[in-house]
Design a protein around this motif. Sequence first.
Motif, mmCIF file in Angstrom:
data_model
loop_
_atom_site.group_PDB
_atom_site.id
_atom_site.type_symbol
_atom_site.label_atom_id
_atom_site.label_comp_id
_atom_site.label_asym_id
_atom_site.label_seq_id
_atom_site.Cartn_x
_atom_site.Cartn_y
_atom_site.Cartn_z
ATOM 1 N N LEU A 54 0.806 -1.220 0.000
ATOM 2 C CA LEU A 54 0.000 0.000 0.000
ATOM 3 C C LEU A 54 0.841 1.274 0.000
ATOM 4 O O LEU A 54 0.325 2.346 -0.273
ATOM 5 C CB LEU A 54 -0.951 0.020 1.203
ATOM 6 C CG LEU A 54 -2.016 -1.081 1.244
ATOM 7 C CD1 LEU A 54 -2.950 -0.858 2.433
ATOM 8 C CD2 LEU A 54 -2.799 -1.171 -0.054
ATOM 9 N N GLY A 55 2.140 1.156 0.307
ATOM 10 C CA GLY A 55 3.020 2.320 0.263
ATOM 11 C C GLY A 55 2.847 3.280 1.423
ATOM 12 O O GLY A 55 3.192 4.455 1.321
ATOM 13 N N LEU A 56 2.318 2.793 2.556
ATOM 14 C CA LEU A 56 2.167 3.630 3.736
ATOM 15 C C LEU A 56 3.482 3.657 4.510
ATOM 16 O O LEU A 56 4.272 2.717 4.437
ATOM 17 C CB LEU A 56 1.055 3.101 4.637
ATOM 18 C CG LEU A 56 -0.383 3.458 4.218
ATOM 19 C CD1 LEU A 56 -0.793 2.788 2.941
ATOM 20 C CD2 LEU A 56 -1.340 3.086 5.326
ATOM 21 N N GLU A 57 3.688 4.734 5.234
ATOM 22 C CA GLU A 57 4.909 4.886 6.032
ATOM 23 C C GLU A 57 4.642 4.466 7.471
ATOM 24 O O GLU A 57 3.683 4.923 8.101
ATOM 25 C CB GLU A 57 5.364 6.347 6.007
ATOM 26 C CG GLU A 57 6.592 6.604 6.843
ATOM 27 C CD GLU A 57 6.973 8.071 6.902
ATOM 28 O OE1 GLU A 57 7.916 8.388 7.661
ATOM 29 O OE2 GLU A 57 6.341 8.895 6.225
ATOM 30 N N ARG A 58 5.510 3.594 7.972
ATOM 31 C CA ARG A 58 5.410 3.215 9.389
ATOM 32 C C ARG A 58 5.965 4.373 10.200
ATOM 33 O O ARG A 58 7.133 4.740 10.074
ATOM 34 C CB ARG A 58 6.200 1.939 9.645
ATOM 35 C CG ARG A 58 6.129 1.522 11.083
ATOM 36 C CD ARG A 58 6.842 0.223 11.282
ATOM 37 N NE ARG A 58 7.237 0.104 12.677
ATOM 38 C CZ ARG A 58 7.919 -0.892 13.164
ATOM 39 N NH1 ARG A 58 8.308 -1.875 12.369
ATOM 40 N NH2 ARG A 58 8.244 -0.929 14.425
ATOM 41 N N THR A 59 5.123 4.968 11.038
ATOM 42 C CA THR A 59 5.526 6.177 11.738
ATOM 43 C C THR A 59 5.839 5.960 13.207
ATOM 44 O O THR A 59 6.573 6.751 13.787
ATOM 45 C CB THR A 59 4.446 7.261 11.612
ATOM 46 O OG1 THR A 59 3.211 6.757 12.134
ATOM 47 C CG2 THR A 59 4.278 7.680 10.159
ATOM 48 N N ARG A 60 5.272 4.928 13.829
ATOM 49 C CA ARG A 60 5.586 4.680 15.235
ATOM 50 C C ARG A 60 5.120 3.301 15.647
ATOM 51 O O ARG A 60 4.359 2.654 14.941
ATOM 52 C CB ARG A 60 4.994 5.743 16.153
ATOM 53 C CG ARG A 60 3.502 5.677 16.344
ATOM 54 C CD ARG A 60 3.012 6.830 17.236
ATOM 55 N NE ARG A 60 1.605 6.677 17.525
ATOM 56 C CZ ARG A 60 1.100 6.341 18.712
ATOM 57 N NH1 ARG A 60 1.891 6.131 19.736
ATOM 58 N NH2 ARG A 60 -0.199 6.239 18.898
ATOM 59 N N SER A 61 5.567 2.884 16.801
ATOM 60 C CA SER A 61 5.065 1.671 17.439
ATOM 61 C C SER A 61 4.738 2.029 18.884
ATOM 62 O O SER A 61 5.291 2.987 19.437
ATOM 63 C CB SER A 61 6.094 0.543 17.360
ATOM 64 O OG SER A 61 7.262 0.884 18.047
ATOM 65 N N PHE A 62 3.825 1.290 19.476
ATOM 66 C CA PHE A 62 3.448 1.553 20.858
ATOM 67 C C PHE A 62 2.953 0.270 21.505
ATOM 68 O O PHE A 62 2.603 -0.684 20.818
ATOM 69 C CB PHE A 62 2.409 2.676 20.965
ATOM 70 C CG PHE A 62 1.120 2.422 20.227
ATOM 71 C CD1 PHE A 62 0.015 1.897 20.875
ATOM 72 C CD2 PHE A 62 1.014 2.734 18.875
ATOM 73 C CE1 PHE A 62 -1.172 1.677 20.200
ATOM 74 C CE2 PHE A 62 -0.170 2.517 18.181
ATOM 75 C CZ PHE A 62 -1.273 1.987 18.852
ATOM 76 N N HIS A 63 2.943 0.263 22.832
ATOM 77 C CA HIS A 63 2.535 -0.909 23.596
ATOM 78 C C HIS A 63 1.121 -0.699 24.137
ATOM 79 O O HIS A 63 0.794 0.381 24.618
ATOM 80 C CB HIS A 63 3.503 -1.147 24.763
ATOM 81 C CG HIS A 63 3.175 -2.368 25.557
ATOM 82 N ND1 HIS A 63 3.458 -3.635 25.110
ATOM 83 C CD2 HIS A 63 2.550 -2.513 26.748
ATOM 84 C CE1 HIS A 63 3.035 -4.516 25.999
ATOM 85 N NE2 HIS A 63 2.477 -3.853 27.012
ATOM 86 N N VAL A 64 0.297 -1.731 24.039
ATOM 87 C CA VAL A 64 -1.032 -1.734 24.653
ATOM 88 C C VAL A 64 -0.959 -2.685 25.835
ATOM 89 O O VAL A 64 -0.725 -3.882 25.661
ATOM 90 C CB VAL A 64 -2.123 -2.165 23.653
ATOM 91 C CG1 VAL A 64 -3.485 -2.229 24.339
ATOM 92 C CG2 VAL A 64 -2.157 -1.214 22.456
ATOM 93 N N SER A 65 -1.113 -2.149 27.036
ATOM 94 C CA SER A 65 -0.996 -2.956 28.250
ATOM 95 C C SER A 65 -2.210 -3.874 28.407
ATOM 96 O O SER A 65 -3.278 -3.639 27.819
ATOM 97 C CB SER A 65 -0.890 -2.048 29.472
ATOM 98 O OG SER A 65 -2.142 -1.403 29.695
ATOM 99 N N ALA A 66 -2.059 -4.901 29.231
ATOM 100 C CA ALA A 66 -3.168 -5.813 29.518
ATOM 101 C C ALA A 66 -4.325 -5.057 30.164
ATOM 102 O O ALA A 66 -5.494 -5.333 29.874
ATOM 103 C CB ALA A 66 -2.689 -6.963 30.398
ATOM 104 N N ASP A 67 -4.024 -4.087 31.026
ATOM 105 C CA ASP A 67 -5.082 -3.300 31.673
ATOM 106 C C ASP A 67 -5.873 -2.491 30.652
ATOM 107 O O ASP A 67 -7.102 -2.453 30.689
ATOM 108 C CB ASP A 67 -4.493 -2.354 32.721
ATOM 109 C CG ASP A 67 -4.004 -3.074 33.966
ATOM 110 O OD1 ASP A 67 -4.424 -4.239 34.190
ATOM 111 O OD2 ASP A 67 -3.208 -2.477 34.715
ATOM 112 N N LEU A 68 -5.168 -1.835 29.742
ATOM 113 C CA LEU A 68 -5.847 -1.056 28.701
ATOM 114 C C LEU A 68 -6.648 -1.979 27.789
ATOM 115 O O LEU A 68 -7.795 -1.695 27.443
ATOM 116 C CB LEU A 68 -4.827 -0.245 27.898
ATOM 117 C CG LEU A 68 -5.395 0.680 26.823
ATOM 118 C CD1 LEU A 68 -6.314 1.728 27.438
ATOM 119 C CD2 LEU A 68 -4.272 1.351 26.057
ATOM 120 N N SER A 69 -6.058 -3.098 27.409
ATOM 121 C CA SER A 69 -6.729 -4.072 26.558
ATOM 122 C C SER A 69 -8.000 -4.598 27.228
ATOM 123 O O SER A 69 -9.039 -4.739 26.583
ATOM 124 C CB SER A 69 -5.766 -5.218 26.244
ATOM 125 O OG SER A 69 -6.354 -6.151 25.385
#
Length: 127
Positions: free
Chosen positions: A24-39
């Motif tokens: 698709l040619g999209l740019e990967r701009t960041r990564s982040f963590h989703v905690s078990a509590d948030l999930s």
Amino acid sequence: MKLQHVALVSRSEESAQRFYGDLLGLERTRSFHVSADLSKGLFDSELHFEALTYLKGEMHFEIFLIGEGQWTPPRFHHIGLEVEDLEGFLKRCREKDVQVMEVPKGNKTVTMIKDFDGNLFEIRQKA
């Protein structure tokens, strides 16, 4: 109202990059963590996981990296994308081993592609 982002699931960082980045040619701009509590609070799931953000213009995807066997790919949910050159795009899909489905519907054809994690995208020629 404006669509702000779409969140989907991927089995791996590699399959996400192959589809959202390479095809698709999209740019990967960041990564982040989703905690078990948030999930748990948002999705009623105790999984914790990493997520990636891919952007291009106004297109914004959040890709949740959920390992093999921890999720079931969607069956009916899909995202509609409009492309400038439908035939050229489908050729690139086939070259990258992306599954293309073209199904007649009356005098038209509905075209869908499936990413490497089972997410469906309806593809249309820009008017």
